[in-house]
Design a protein around this motif. Sequence first.
Motif, short mmCIF file in Angstrom:
data_model
loop_
_atom_site.label_atom_id
_atom_site.label_comp_id
_atom_site.label_asym_id
_atom_site.label_seq_id
_atom_site.Cartn_x
_atom_site.Cartn_y
_atom_site.Cartn_z
N PHE A 75 0.82 -1.22 0.00
CA PHE A 75 0.00 0.00 0.00
C PHE A 75 0.86 1.27 0.00
O PHE A 75 0.56 2.22 -0.72
CB PHE A 75 -0.93 0.02 1.23
N HIS A 76 1.89 1.29 0.85
CA HIS A 76 2.62 2.56 1.00
C HIS A 76 3.60 2.82 -0.14
O HIS A 76 3.41 3.74 -0.93
CB HIS A 76 3.32 2.57 2.37
N ARG A 77 4.64 1.99 -0.22
CA ARG A 77 5.74 2.36 -1.14
C ARG A 77 5.38 2.06 -2.60
O ARG A 77 5.75 2.83 -3.49
CB ARG A 77 7.02 1.64 -0.70
N ALA A 80 0.93 4.01 -3.03
CA ALA A 80 0.77 5.44 -2.76
C ALA A 80 1.90 6.27 -3.38
O ALA A 80 1.66 7.37 -3.86
CB ALA A 80 0.71 5.69 -1.25
N HIS A 81 3.13 5.73 -3.38
CA HIS A 81 4.28 6.53 -3.84
C HIS A 81 4.89 6.07 -5.15
O HIS A 81 5.81 6.73 -5.65
CB HIS A 81 5.36 6.56 -2.76
N LYS A 82 4.45 4.92 -5.68
CA LYS A 82 4.98 4.40 -6.94
C LYS A 82 6.51 4.37 -6.93
O LYS A 82 7.18 4.81 -7.88
CB LYS A 82 4.49 5.24 -8.12
N THR A 112 -6.05 8.78 1.52
CA THR A 112 -5.72 9.35 2.83
C THR A 112 -4.23 9.64 2.92
O THR A 112 -3.81 10.69 3.39
CB THR A 112 -6.12 8.38 3.96
N HIS A 113 -3.44 8.68 2.45
CA HIS A 113 -1.99 8.84 2.60
C HIS A 113 -1.43 9.94 1.71
O HIS A 113 -0.58 10.73 2.14
CB HIS A 113 -1.25 7.53 2.34
N ARG A 114 -1.90 10.02 0.48
CA ARG A 114 -1.41 11.09 -0.41
C ARG A 114 -1.83 12.45 0.14
O ARG A 114 -1.11 13.44 -0.01
CB ARG A 114 -1.93 10.86 -1.83
N HIS A 116 -2.15 13.13 3.32
CA HIS A 116 -1.23 13.38 4.43
C HIS A 116 0.05 14.04 3.92
O HIS A 116 0.55 15.00 4.51
CB HIS A 116 -0.92 12.06 5.14
N HIS A 117 0.58 13.56 2.81
CA HIS A 117 1.80 14.17 2.26
C HIS A 117 1.53 15.56 1.68
O HIS A 117 2.35 16.45 1.78
CB HIS A 117 2.41 13.27 1.17
N ARG A 118 0.35 15.73 1.07
CA ARG A 118 0.02 17.01 0.45
C ARG A 118 -0.06 18.13 1.50
O ARG A 118 0.33 19.27 1.26
CB ARG A 118 -1.31 16.85 -0.31
N ASN A 262 13.05 11.06 7.15
CA ASN A 262 13.68 10.66 5.88
C ASN A 262 12.62 10.52 4.79
O ASN A 262 12.82 10.95 3.66
CB ASN A 262 14.37 9.29 6.03
N HIS A 263 11.50 9.89 5.14
CA HIS A 263 10.47 9.61 4.14
C HIS A 263 9.84 10.89 3.61
O HIS A 263 9.59 11.01 2.41
CB HIS A 263 9.40 8.70 4.74
N HIS A 264 9.58 11.87 4.48
CA HIS A 264 9.00 13.12 4.00
C HIS A 264 10.02 13.95 3.21
O HIS A 264 9.64 14.76 2.38
CB HIS A 264 8.43 13.94 5.16
ZN ZN Z 1 4.27 8.15 2.51
#
Ligand code: ZN
Length: 328
Positions: A75-77, A80-82, A112-114, A116-118, A262-264
């Motif tokens: 789901f995450h890497r 959501a982040h391709k 939801t996750h995208r 959160h980053h936006r 690191n991820h952000h």
């Molecule tokens: Zn993320």
Amino acid sequence: MATANPAAVAHPGIVRLDPISLRTKRLSALSTMTLPLIGTAAATWFLFTGNFTATDIWLFAGMYFVHMFGITVGFHRYLAHKAFKSGPVFEAIMMITASMGAQGPVMWWVTTHRRHHRFSDQEGDPHSPNLHGRTFKQRMHGLWYAHMPWMLSDENSKWSVFAPDVLRDRRLMYFHRTYFTWVASGVILPGLIGLAVEQTWMSFVTGVAFGGLARIFLANQAAWMVGSVCHAIGGRPFENEDKSANNWPVALLTFGEGLQNNHHAFPGSYRHGVTWREPDLSGWIIAGLGKIGVVRELREPTKEQIQKKRDQAAAMAGAGRSATTRTE
Ligand SMILES: [Zn+2]
Ligand SMILES: [Zn+2]
């Protein structure tokens, strides 16, 4: 329990839910929170009364791995982040194991996750612990809100705004529609394995309790700490204009997701450890899968990009120090 998101903001991608959709969302979220808790109470009872076998412990550990692998790698890497590419078979494995994590269906998770980053730690972030006030009590409330009650808020992230790519993908939408089948499979499967190994009906019950429900409860407590604790407590080697932090204990429990700073800083990277010594099990797994050709086109920042970000953080820290000195 607060159910309105205090960080709500007017944005075309954020919609207020109608009463029926809101009831469905809350019922689903509350079941995710409470049913595994009942199973955890049962597993604790079996643990203290000695009504369990080594198989149950292995089922818990094995299903914890499956759960965390699916959520973090799938789901995450991937979704959501391709951060890397994959063929349809491995994609199906990722979507099924991620759905077994019971954190909501494909579209809900990715939008939801995208979001959160936006909006990270600004108005519009669905689960920031930092928008609830500055007093100690308000900060504690923020931490709690970002951990679980945020899932009950009366708003939703619009699919066509945050994930039009996923919406167009028929294969991915199949896993969205069949979400509850995979959640149920993830609860029943450890029971069936327990039954096959131990050959008693009681081992089916304990398998469901340990590998199914207690696993969902404990793995999700760890996962939700990424949104709460890792936006409040930990190291900040990069200047991200948010409160994301690297928290090693959470990173160990969540296969690297706790390295939020690191991820952000590099959200498109397949690995959250900037250096190989940082605990990022999912990053190591994806790297290994890349070596044997299961996944391909792994994205990661170059050494120069990492150094540039480090220099920016050092410059900001320096500016902060001289500003403090001037005002003294
Ligand atoms: Zn993320
Ligand atoms: Zn974050």
